[in-house]
Write a protein that holds these residues in place. Structure first.
Motif, short mmCIF file in Angstrom:
data_model
loop_
_atom_site.label_atom_id
_atom_site.label_comp_id
_atom_site.label_asym_id
_atom_site.label_seq_id
_atom_site.Cartn_x
_atom_site.Cartn_y
_atom_site.Cartn_z
N ALA A 155 -2.44 5.54 -1.27
CA ALA A 155 -3.44 5.26 -2.31
C ALA A 155 -4.35 6.45 -2.56
CB ALA A 155 -4.28 4.05 -1.90
N ARG A 163 -1.68 3.56 -6.55
CA ARG A 163 -1.29 2.94 -5.27
C ARG A 163 0.23 2.83 -5.28
NH1 ARG A 163 -3.70 -2.81 -3.62
NH2 ARG A 163 -2.30 -3.49 -5.29
N ARG A 184 3.97 2.07 -3.15
CA ARG A 184 4.69 1.48 -2.02
C ARG A 184 6.17 1.43 -2.35
NH1 ARG A 184 3.05 -4.96 -2.86
NH2 ARG A 184 1.74 -4.43 -4.62
N CYS A 230 3.37 -0.66 3.72
CA CYS A 230 2.70 0.64 3.79
C CYS A 230 2.34 1.11 2.39
CB CYS A 230 3.62 1.65 4.48
SG CYS A 230 2.82 3.23 4.84
N PHE A 231 1.08 1.46 2.19
CA PHE A 231 0.57 1.90 0.90
C PHE A 231 0.13 3.36 0.96
CE2 PHE A 231 -0.34 -2.67 1.04
CZ PHE A 231 0.13 -3.11 -0.19
N GLU A 264 0.26 -3.49 8.90
CA GLU A 264 0.04 -2.98 7.55
C GLU A 264 -0.64 -1.62 7.68
OE1 GLU A 264 -1.18 -5.80 4.52
OE2 GLU A 264 -2.62 -4.34 3.73
N TYR A 295 -12.87 2.10 -0.58
CA TYR A 295 -11.62 1.51 -0.09
C TYR A 295 -11.86 0.82 1.26
CZ TYR A 295 -6.48 1.30 -0.01
OH TYR A 295 -5.17 0.88 -0.04
N MET A 320 -5.63 2.55 9.19
CA MET A 320 -5.76 3.49 8.08
C MET A 320 -5.50 4.90 8.58
SD MET A 320 -8.84 4.18 5.36
CE MET A 320 -9.83 5.29 6.35
N HIS A 324 -11.15 -3.25 2.22
CA HIS A 324 -10.10 -3.59 3.18
C HIS A 324 -10.66 -3.54 4.60
CE1 HIS A 324 -8.06 -1.93 -0.36
NE2 HIS A 324 -7.07 -2.76 -0.07
N HIS A 376 -2.25 1.85 5.53
CA HIS A 376 -2.71 2.46 4.29
C HIS A 376 -2.94 3.95 4.55
CE1 HIS A 376 -3.89 -1.39 2.10
NE2 HIS A 376 -3.57 -1.79 3.32
#
Length: 212
Positions: free
Chosen positions: A128, A133, A135, A125-126, A94, A16, A1, A20, A96
């Protein structure tokens, strides 16, 4: 993150974190505020620190396990890009990004484009915040209604055009359509079935899931 220096609602960020599981935390410049105020240790901290609180920097530096990277303010990449590069170097599968939106529209647009840096390397990759949100997608994508992030789904071409767009399971379906030009056809759609599928042949789409 990655937590960067835009607008960040701390209650949202903590929620969040509960939803996650993250293995690694990177604070970018004034994004250190979240970690310092919530007493969470980032693994790495980076930036020119021109907008960071000196006391909070000192607080985080007390932990010898936290690695610091300081850059000159005059540099060729914004702190969020440097954080994204670092996350990829660390082998992330991944990523965020929180705190990447806010009142600076130039930064928001720039950060959306930065998502492509991860996409090109096959890394999800997000970006948010409390309402959206975001991508980038360049291949078939399936959205599950039970996992949707808000009520609305919008598709905005990042490339000049996106061809062969077919939408199934949406309130407003499409078949073999080309998105491009100055139009808003695929903005504010809704998932109508348990799964909604986005198919297309070429191009890159900005996928935005939004709450009302």
């Amino acid at each position: 993150m990655i937590v960067t220096g835009g607008t960040l609602n701390h209650a949202f960020a903590l929620s969040y974190l509960k939803q996650h599981k993250f293995d690694y935390f990177i604070a970018a410049d004034s994004g250190i505020r979240f970690f310092a105020e919530q007493d969470i240790r980032p693994d790495e901290v980076l930036g020119d620190f021109d907008s960071a609180d000196p006391a909070q920097l000192q607080q985080l530096s007390l932990d010898e396990k936290t690695v610091f990277h300081k850059y000159r303010p005059e540099k060729d990449a914004v702190d969020t890009e440097l954080a994204l590069q670092l996350a990829i170097e660390r082998g992330s599968s991944e990523i965020h990004i929180l705190g990447g939106t806010g009142t600076r529209l130039d930064h928001v647009l720039g950060t959306v484009r930065l998502l492509g840096f991860a996409m090109e390397r096959g890394i999800l990759c997000f970006l948010a915040d409390t309402h959206n949100r975001v991508r980038l997608i360049q291949k078939r994508t399936v959205l599950k209604k039970e996992q949707q992030y808000g009520k609305y789904v919008s598709l905005i071409p990042l490339t000049t055009e996106v061809t062969g767009v077919t939408l199934t399971g949406f309130k407003y379906p499409l078949t073999e359509h080309t998105l491009g030009g100055f139009a808003s056809l695929a903005v504010s759609n809704e998932i109508a079935e348990e799964e909604a599928v986005i198919d297309f042949r070429s191009g890159i789409l900005i996928l935005v899931e939004s709450m009302d």
